[in-house]
Enzyme design. Structure first.
Site, short mmCIF file in Angstrom:
data_model
loop_
_atom_site.label_atom_id
_atom_site.label_comp_id
_atom_site.label_asym_id
_atom_site.label_seq_id
_atom_site.Cartn_x
_atom_site.Cartn_y
_atom_site.Cartn_z
N SER A 1 0.87 -1.18 0.00
CA SER A 1 0.00 0.00 0.00
C SER A 1 0.89 1.22 0.00
O SER A 1 2.08 1.15 0.35
CB SER A 1 -0.88 -0.01 1.26
OG SER A 1 -1.50 1.24 1.47
N TYR B 1 -2.63 -1.19 10.47
CA TYR B 1 -2.46 -1.36 9.04
C TYR B 1 -1.11 -0.82 8.58
O TYR B 1 -0.37 -1.48 7.84
CB TYR B 1 -3.60 -0.65 8.31
CG TYR B 1 -3.69 -0.91 6.83
CD1 TYR B 1 -4.39 -2.01 6.34
CD2 TYR B 1 -3.12 -0.05 5.90
CE1 TYR B 1 -4.51 -2.25 4.98
CE2 TYR B 1 -3.23 -0.27 4.54
CZ TYR B 1 -3.92 -1.38 4.09
OH TYR B 1 -4.03 -1.61 2.74
#
Length: 239
Positions: free
Chosen positions: A121, A134
């Site tokens: 990401s 995350y």
């Protein structure tokens, strides 16, 4: 093998790899989604809770391409972030890729060829508030990918990360609502001000665009690309 392949980016990767000629092992926690995705592409469905490390030994070891994609999000301030949720995110998004590498690399090494694509990401390269679990997991995945690249190189195995910004997936749809609550703004403002605020290209990414980069990394002209993190972020990390 593609994890989290029942929907979103994972399903797009499974579809694209199958279209390129691969027999795809579709791994997902949701049995119905896994079965539907596998049936659509002529693949094989595997219903596995990746948080339970012992179950990973039930997955096939003889795979040439591993796409570590499975993940989920939790949005909360650090002072309110549930420790059990933080731990679960690390199990699914760091421990599971590690265990899958241990399981599949011997086959790749034995055949002198393999491709590892870790769907990271932009949050593997940058941080955002309220996403401790995350962001931590994606940064760890980046490090794991680089170690796999260094160890795999003598065996013809590459390992790379793909780093998308916000992709229009069920995961992100849930984030929109969570971010709206966290910031006290409406959903449209979350998309324009929070999610796309740091992106030069003011639209969300399509799962198929991430899948196209994944397939490219598995193709014949990218054998010298390894240990890399490829931004698919609309210019987010350029600023």
């Amino acid at each position: 093998m593609v994890t989290g392949a029942g929907s979103g980016i994972g399903r797009a990767c499974a579809v694209a790899l199958a279209a390129a000629g691969a027999l795809v092992h579709v791994v997902d926690l949701d049995g119905e989604s896994a079965a539907a995705a596998a049936e659509a592409i002529g693949g094989r469905a595997h219903v596995v809770d990746l948080a339970r490390g012992e179950l990973i030994d039930e997955l096939p070891a003889e795979v040439d391409i591993l796409v570590n994609n499975a993940g989920f999000q939790h949005v909360a301030p650090l002072t309110e972030f549930p420790p059990d949720r933080f731990e679960l995110i690390q199990k699914v998004m760091v421990q599971a890729p590690f265990l899958l590498l241990r399981r599949t690399l011997p086959h790749m090494y034995a055949h002198g060829w393999g491709r590892i694509v870790n769907i990271s990401s932009v949050h593997g390269l940058r941080a955002s508030a309220f996403k401790a679990g995350y962001v931590t997991a994606k940064h760890a995945l980046e490090g794991l990918s680089k170690v796999a690249a260094l160890e795999g190189a003598p065996h013809g195995v590459t390992s790379n990360c793909v780093n998308p910004g916000y992709v229009r997936t069920p995961l992100v749809e849930a984030q929109i609502e969570a971010q709206a609550a966290a910031h006290g703004i409406d959903a449209d403002q979350v998309v324009s001000d929070v999610m796309l605020g740091r992106s030069a290209i003011k639209r969300m990414i399509r799962p198929e665009e991430v899948a196209a980069v994944t397939v490219w990394l598995c193709g014949p002209h990218t054998g010298y690309i390894t240990g890399a993190s490829i931004p698919v972020d609309g210019g987010w990390t350029a600023a």
